[in-house]
Design an enzyme around this catalytic site. Structure first.
Site, PDB file in Angstrom:
ATOM      1  CB  CYS A  89      39.537  43.029  36.188  1.00 23.51           C
ATOM      2  SG  CYS A  89      40.810  43.313  34.578  1.00 23.51           S
ATOM      3  CG  HIS A 122      46.713  47.978  36.901  1.00 21.63           C
ATOM      4  ND1 HIS A 122      47.609  47.556  37.348  1.00 21.63           N
ATOM      5  CD2 HIS A 122      46.673  47.412  35.680  1.00 21.63           C
ATOM      6  CE1 HIS A 122      48.319  46.647  36.582  1.00 21.63           C
ATOM      7  NE2 HIS A 122      47.720  46.645  35.425  1.00 21.63           N
ATOM      8  CB  CYS A 139      36.566  43.157  31.822  1.00 23.05           C
ATOM      9  SG  CYS A 139      38.409  43.906  31.514  1.00 23.05           S
TER      10      CYS A 139
HETATM   11  P1  CND Z   1      45.709  38.529  36.568  1.00 28.35           P
HETATM   12  O1  CND Z   1      46.482  39.186  37.985  1.00 28.35           O
HETATM   13  O2  CND Z   1      44.436  37.658  36.647  1.00 28.35           O
HETATM   14  O3  CND Z   1      46.988  37.668  35.628  1.00 28.35           O
HETATM   15  C1  CND Z   1      48.035  37.966  35.583  1.00 28.35           C
HETATM   16  C2  CND Z   1      49.067  36.758  35.569  1.00 28.35           C
HETATM   17  O4  CND Z   1      50.360  36.906  35.269  1.00 28.35           O
HETATM   18  C3  CND Z   1      49.152  35.764  36.752  1.00 28.35           C
HETATM   19  O5  CND Z   1      48.560  34.557  36.327  1.00 28.35           O
HETATM   20  C4  CND Z   1      50.264  35.902  37.057  1.00 28.35           C
HETATM   21  O6  CND Z   1      50.794  34.603  38.065  1.00 28.35           O
HETATM   22  C5  CND Z   1      51.283  35.952  35.812  1.00 28.35           C
HETATM   23  N1  CND Z   1      52.413  36.830  36.021  1.00 28.35           N
HETATM   24  C6  CND Z   1      52.872  37.444  36.782  1.00 28.35           C
HETATM   25  N2  CND Z   1      54.251  37.867  36.453  1.00 28.35           N
HETATM   26  C7  CND Z   1      54.687  37.181  35.518  1.00 28.35           C
HETATM   27  C8  CND Z   1      55.894  36.744  34.843  1.00 28.35           C
HETATM   28  N3  CND Z   1      56.921  37.620  34.955  1.00 28.35           N
HETATM   29  N4  CND Z   1      56.041  35.966  33.740  1.00 28.35           N
HETATM   30  C9  CND Z   1      54.698  35.178  33.338  1.00 28.35           C
HETATM   31  N5  CND Z   1      53.631  35.536  34.078  1.00 28.35           N
HETATM   32  C10 CND Z   1      53.707  36.164  35.278  1.00 28.35           C
HETATM   33  O7  CND Z   1      45.614  39.855  35.671  1.00 28.35           O
HETATM   34  P2  CND Z   1      44.244  40.050  34.542  1.00 28.35           P
HETATM   35  O8  CND Z   1      44.427  38.748  33.785  1.00 28.35           O
HETATM   36  O9  CND Z   1      43.024  40.607  35.310  1.00 28.35           O
HETATM   37  O10 CND Z   1      44.941  41.374  33.649  1.00 28.35           O
HETATM   38  C11 CND Z   1      46.265  41.301  33.150  1.00 28.35           C
HETATM   39  C12 CND Z   1      46.452  42.697  32.423  1.00 28.35           C
HETATM   40  O11 CND Z   1      45.477  42.798  31.568  1.00 28.35           O
HETATM   41  C13 CND Z   1      46.481  43.735  33.649  1.00 28.35           C
HETATM   42  O12 CND Z   1      47.539  44.719  33.277  1.00 28.35           O
HETATM   43  C14 CND Z   1      45.131  44.566  33.226  1.00 28.35           C
HETATM   44  O13 CND Z   1      45.091  45.622  33.784  1.00 28.35           O
HETATM   45  C15 CND Z   1      44.970  44.277  31.839  1.00 28.35           C
HETATM   46  C16 CND Z   1      43.876  44.482  31.249  1.00 28.35           C
HETATM   47  C17 CND Z   1      43.715  45.037  29.894  1.00 28.35           C
HETATM   48  C18 CND Z   1      42.675  45.221  29.189  1.00 28.35           C
HETATM   49  C19 CND Z   1      42.551  45.843  27.843  1.00 28.35           C
HETATM   50  O14 CND Z   1      41.500  46.219  27.403  1.00 28.35           O
HETATM   51  N6  CND Z   1      43.780  46.072  27.389  1.00 28.35           N
HETATM   52  C20 CND Z   1      41.385  44.959  29.760  1.00 28.35           C
HETATM   53  N7  CND Z   1      41.437  44.441  31.197  1.00 28.35           N
HETATM   54  C21 CND Z   1      42.530  44.141  31.789  1.00 28.35           C
HETATM   55 ZN    ZN Z   2      39.298  44.323  33.101  1.00 24.51          ZN
END
Ligand code: CND
Ligand code: ZN
Length: 366
Positions: free
Chosen positions: A38, A43, A166
């Site tokens: 993830c 991070h 997650c």
């Molecule tokens: P992942 O890296 O799989 O996805 C991020 C996506 O964003 C990718 O497809 C990128 O291409 C895209 N991206 C990057 N920059 C841009 C932009 N400027 N405009 C549009 N798209 C873009 O990440 P993930 O899905 O594993 O995690 C996403 C976030 O969610 C990350 O910050 C993670 O720490 C967070 C998260 C939050 C929680 C919660 O409980 N709130 C739980 N798990 C993960």
């Molecule tokens: Zn996660």
């Protein structure tokens, strides 16, 4: 026993032969079978989430209970479990009032990288090794609190079951629990990664009529359509705020989700939300990041901006429910796993995560 250890921020993980203590009272040892990679793990590497090192990362995982400590009653040896990185203390204000996702104790302990009693179970050459939030799934075995080992149905392959831990609960729950998306509504999702795909399929499940997926990679945007996206916008080619306005007759969407973790995309999400609509931030920004929102607009547009942690869910209840939805064909897990790696390939999996190659990359333990 092999585990991937982060020794220094910004560096590659190293496969080490670590020692793991027996589970203590109220703890469970799990033989890991699969673990998703993830962006929250990344991070820790890039110091967005400050945690002590050396540390074993990984919080999205499933495996088999291998040993239980004194007093454990909810699982037994041989049970299939998916791990929970926000175990509820059941005593703090939030746990008592039905918001275990906001558990004060889990938040405090997660930041320490230890077990609930403040000590560690992992060590390397006699030196303690921390574990990422009470889980540490990038390891052949891990020890977790009983409330972090959620029993699950046994007919789901572990690499799919791992994901409920997650990206699925976080994404689907942000839609159903936090935003409470209504049938027939309009939704925009900025960031089509492991979590974003689940916001998209959650919105589809909730009956949204328009789901606009936004990312910077065309091949991923194409795949969002099979999860329910009705429109896609490549943010590298077009201004996502303007495109969303165009697609909604100038109104903006009822719900805009930010699923990346950057102030600029959070601002975009706020801008593309219609008056009285909701902006939901799922992505994790850096500790000192600030948002810039036009203060004048607040009363006139009356939008709601909120965060969503763990999809505002309760893993003990939600993991089994999500796996049942998968069994009845309502929720897709299999196509989320776009690549499987061995533990030895962990750094390749992180490179692929950073370049956005996968929907979800999953480590499978032999
Ligand atoms: P992942 O890296 O799989 O996805 C991020 C996506 O964003 C990718 O497809 C990128 O291409 C895209 N991206 C990057 N920059 C841009 C932009 N400027 N405009 C549009 N798209 C873009 O990440 P993930 O899905 O594993 O995690 C996403 C976030 O969610 C990350 O910050 C993670 O720490 C967070 C998260 C939050 C929680 C919660 O409980 N709130 C739980 N798990 C993960
Ligand atoms: Zn996660």
């Amino acid at each position: 026993m092999k585990a991937a250890v982060l020794h220094q921020y910004g560096q590659e993980l190293k496969i080490e032969n670590v020692d793991l203590e027996e589970p203590r009272k109220g703890e469970v040892r799990v033989k890991m079978k699969a673990a998703g990679v993830c962006h929250s793990d990344q991070h820790v590497i890039d110091l967005t989430l400050p945690l002590p090192v050396p540390i074993i990362l990984g919080h999205e995982g499933a495996g088999v209970v291998d040993a239980v400590g004194e007093g454990v009653t909810s699982v037994k040896v041989g049970d299939h479990v998916a791990l929970n990185w926000v175990p509820s203390c059941t005593k703090c204000y939030y746990c008592r009032t039905g918001r275990p996702d906001m558990c004060d104790e889990a938040a405090k302990i997660s930041a320490m990288g230890t077990m609930l009693d403040g000590t560690t179970r992992f060590s390397l050459n006699g030196r303690k090794v921390y574990q990422f939030p009470l889980t540490g799934t990038f390891s052949e075995y891990t020890v977790v609190p009983e409330s972090s080992a959620i029993p699950i149905r046994e007919d789901v392959p572990f690499e799919y079951a791992a994901l409920v831990g997650c990206c699925v609960i976080t994404g689907v729950g942000a839609v159903t629990n936090t935003a409470k998306v209504e049938p027939g509504s309009t939704v925009a999702v900025i960031g089509s990664g492991g979590v974003g795909f689940n916001v998209i399929q959650g919105a589809s499940l909730a009956g949204a009529k328009q789901i606009i997926a936004i990312d910077i990679l065309d091949d991923k945007l194409e795949k969002t359509k099979t999860f329910g996206a009705t429109h896609t916008v490549n943010a590298k080619e077009k201004d996502p705020v303007r495109e969303v306005q165009k697609l909604t007759d100038g109104l903006g969407v009822d719900y805009a989700f930010e699923v990346i973790g950057r102030p600029e995309t959070m601002e975009q999400a706020y801008m593309m939300t219609r008056k009285t609509g909701q902006t939901i931030v799922v992505g994790v920004a850096k500790p000192n990041d600030k948002l810039s929102i036009n203060a004048f607009s607040l009363p006139f547009q009356s939008k709601t901006i909120t965060g969503s942690w763990l999809g505002q869910g309760n893993p003990a209840v939600d993991y089994p429910k999500l796996l049942d939805l998968n069994a009845t064909g309502k929720l897709q897990l299999e196509p989320l796993v776009s690549k499987v790696y061995s533990l030895d390939q962990i750094n390749v999996a992180f490179e692929d995560l950073k370049s956005g190659k996968n929907i979800r990359g999953v480590i499978r333990f032999e």
